[in-house]
Design a protein around this motif. Sequence first.
Motif, short mmCIF file in Angstrom:
data_model
loop_
_atom_site.label_atom_id
_atom_site.label_comp_id
_atom_site.label_asym_id
_atom_site.label_seq_id
_atom_site.Cartn_x
_atom_site.Cartn_y
_atom_site.Cartn_z
N ALA A 126 2.82 -7.61 -2.32
CA ALA A 126 2.90 -6.90 -1.35
C ALA A 126 1.14 -5.85 -2.16
CB ALA A 126 3.81 -5.71 -0.90
N ALA A 127 1.94 -5.14 -3.40
CA ALA A 127 0.70 -4.24 -4.28
C ALA A 127 -0.35 -5.43 -4.31
CB ALA A 127 1.02 -4.10 -5.65
N LEU A 128 -0.19 -6.61 -5.14
CA LEU A 128 -1.35 -7.00 -4.53
C LEU A 128 -2.52 -7.94 -3.58
CD1 LEU A 128 -0.23 -9.18 -7.66
CD2 LEU A 128 -2.19 -9.03 -7.94
N PHE A 129 -1.46 -7.78 -2.45
CA PHE A 129 -2.28 -8.11 -0.97
C PHE A 129 -2.93 -6.76 -1.01
CE2 PHE A 129 -1.99 -7.19 3.60
CZ PHE A 129 -1.95 -8.00 3.99
N ALA A 130 -2.00 -5.76 -0.86
CA ALA A 130 -3.40 -4.44 -0.43
C ALA A 130 -3.94 -4.31 -1.72
CB ALA A 130 -2.18 -3.22 -0.61
N ALA A 131 -4.66 -5.23 -3.06
CA ALA A 131 -5.35 -4.75 -3.65
C ALA A 131 -6.48 -5.51 -3.13
CB ALA A 131 -4.58 -4.42 -4.81
N ARG A 132 -6.24 -6.67 -3.30
CA ARG A 132 -6.99 -7.66 -3.07
C ARG A 132 -7.41 -8.06 -1.70
NH1 ARG A 132 -6.65 -11.60 -6.96
NH2 ARG A 132 -6.79 -13.51 -5.79
N HIS A 133 -6.88 -7.40 -0.62
CA HIS A 133 -7.51 -7.09 0.45
C HIS A 133 -7.36 -6.03 1.64
CE1 HIS A 133 -6.98 -12.17 0.12
NE2 HIS A 133 -6.14 -11.72 -0.44
N PRO A 134 -7.50 -5.28 1.01
CA PRO A 134 -8.18 -3.75 1.32
C PRO A 134 -7.91 -3.47 3.04
CG PRO A 134 -9.63 -4.15 0.00
CD PRO A 134 -8.92 -5.17 -0.04
N ARG A 135 -8.77 -4.57 3.49
CA ARG A 135 -8.26 -3.90 4.90
C ARG A 135 -8.00 -4.59 6.01
NH1 ARG A 135 -15.17 -6.74 6.13
NH2 ARG A 135 -13.92 -8.20 4.35
N ARG A 136 -7.04 -6.07 5.55
CA ARG A 136 -6.12 -6.31 5.95
C ARG A 136 -4.81 -5.43 5.57
NH1 ARG A 136 -6.50 -9.90 9.68
NH2 ARG A 136 -7.49 -11.55 9.43
N CYS A 137 -5.08 -4.26 4.88
CA CYS A 137 -3.66 -3.58 4.65
C CYS A 137 -4.04 -2.10 4.78
CB CYS A 137 -3.28 -3.61 3.01
SG CYS A 137 -1.53 -2.75 2.47
N ALA A 138 -2.90 -1.66 6.17
CA ALA A 138 -3.29 -0.88 6.46
C ALA A 138 -2.87 0.67 5.46
CB ALA A 138 -2.61 0.01 7.86
N ARG A 139 -1.43 0.39 5.25
CA ARG A 139 -0.09 1.31 4.67
C ARG A 139 0.54 0.35 4.17
NH1 ARG A 139 0.90 6.62 5.64
NH2 ARG A 139 -0.92 7.70 6.32
N LEU A 140 1.14 0.83 2.82
CA LEU A 140 2.50 0.04 1.59
C LEU A 140 3.08 0.69 1.00
CD1 LEU A 140 1.98 -2.60 0.22
CD2 LEU A 140 0.40 -1.64 -1.52
N LEU A 141 4.52 0.28 1.37
CA LEU A 141 5.46 0.83 0.84
C LEU A 141 5.90 -0.23 0.08
CD1 LEU A 141 7.82 2.32 2.91
CD2 LEU A 141 8.67 1.76 1.26
#
Length: 409
Positions: free
Chosen positions: A119-134
Amino acid sequence: MHYRTDYSAALLTAPASVVEIAGWRLHYQAYSTRQADTRQPVLLLGGAFQSFRSFAAEVDELLAEHPVILLDLPSQGGNLQLAPELSLEQLADLIADFADELQLPALMPIGLSYGSALAALFAARHPRRCARLLLAGITAFGRSGARLMLEEGLTLLDEGRTGEFAQGALTGLLNPLHLNDTGISPVFRKALLRQIQRLNPTEVERYRQNSRRLLAFGGFTAHPQCPTLVLAGEHDHFTQPWEHAHFAAACDQGECALIHQADHLAQFERREACAALYRPFLGERPLPLRGPGSTRLPGEQLLTLEKRSEPRRAPRQRHALLRHAEGRQWPAELCELGFFGGLLQADLPPELPSRGWQLLGNGLPPQHVLPLRHDRHGLAFVFAHTDADASQALAELTQPIPLPAAACA
């Protein structure tokens, strides 16, 4: 995306929907209160030994305000497709491909344990695809002791010593020193131990591949930019609170909360305490500084948490014996001793074998140890905790509060 609107916990064991991307099969289930829902969905990514049914309470809770998608990437959960050639980064990119394929809005992933790295890698690599991260149970920093235990577990599996592997893995997931705090019952511990002992060959291979991915991961070159909440069980020894706090500090908009009376499985041990945080977080509402069963760490404390998760003391009986499987043994003096490891002094050769060591002393059964660091300060080591009786005896010696009888069963 077409969401199911008839959610019940029983459906989580039903066959998943499958989308194929570049030859990789991704399994998912999607639920909402409306079939066509344009709101940002929560995406659940689990850890080792977890499946969709592990999240029954979370789905039921979240559906009141959000659409919910459960996703199993190759080698995860109920997805039996093996993927030895895929790295953590490539699996994280598959999440973005999944969102593209189903034309999803920005996601709000909840990643637990192994799923937290994805989840963290997805958020870091695809910032426009991730609104919030837990995130909870951060597994990607590669602390030397944790890496050593992970490597030992893989070696035990290669040697067919599944009982010893299962005991070591259980001690990592459920901290035996704090069972009274976390409320983990002997029945639950025994059930989880049996589950790990009974992994079939395909499940063992999946565990191998996922663990090797973690060991091969070189670390984050960028961190999530979106609002990020990291939940740390205060007694989590496998992924320690300071590691969670450091990750939160590295994020552009990171916060970290300690979940009291919880360890690595905080979401399942303290569901309401966690829910009381992710409800406002996912709903874009302010987080309380203190909630029921949790404390949010001020930003200035994120890089100052104590890195030692257990007390290390000089034992009353400091004389011990260090023995190797090849037959040699050395007298040793114990400088520090705790349940998870210690420090000793001995006249040892400069180059030490990495395995095959036992520590004898203090009236304890032989303790399997793994050398962690050998320098002028002595030999730092961790306990492998592959023997239930030996672990129980060590726990009774290093903790003044008696453990339940089945603490290490």
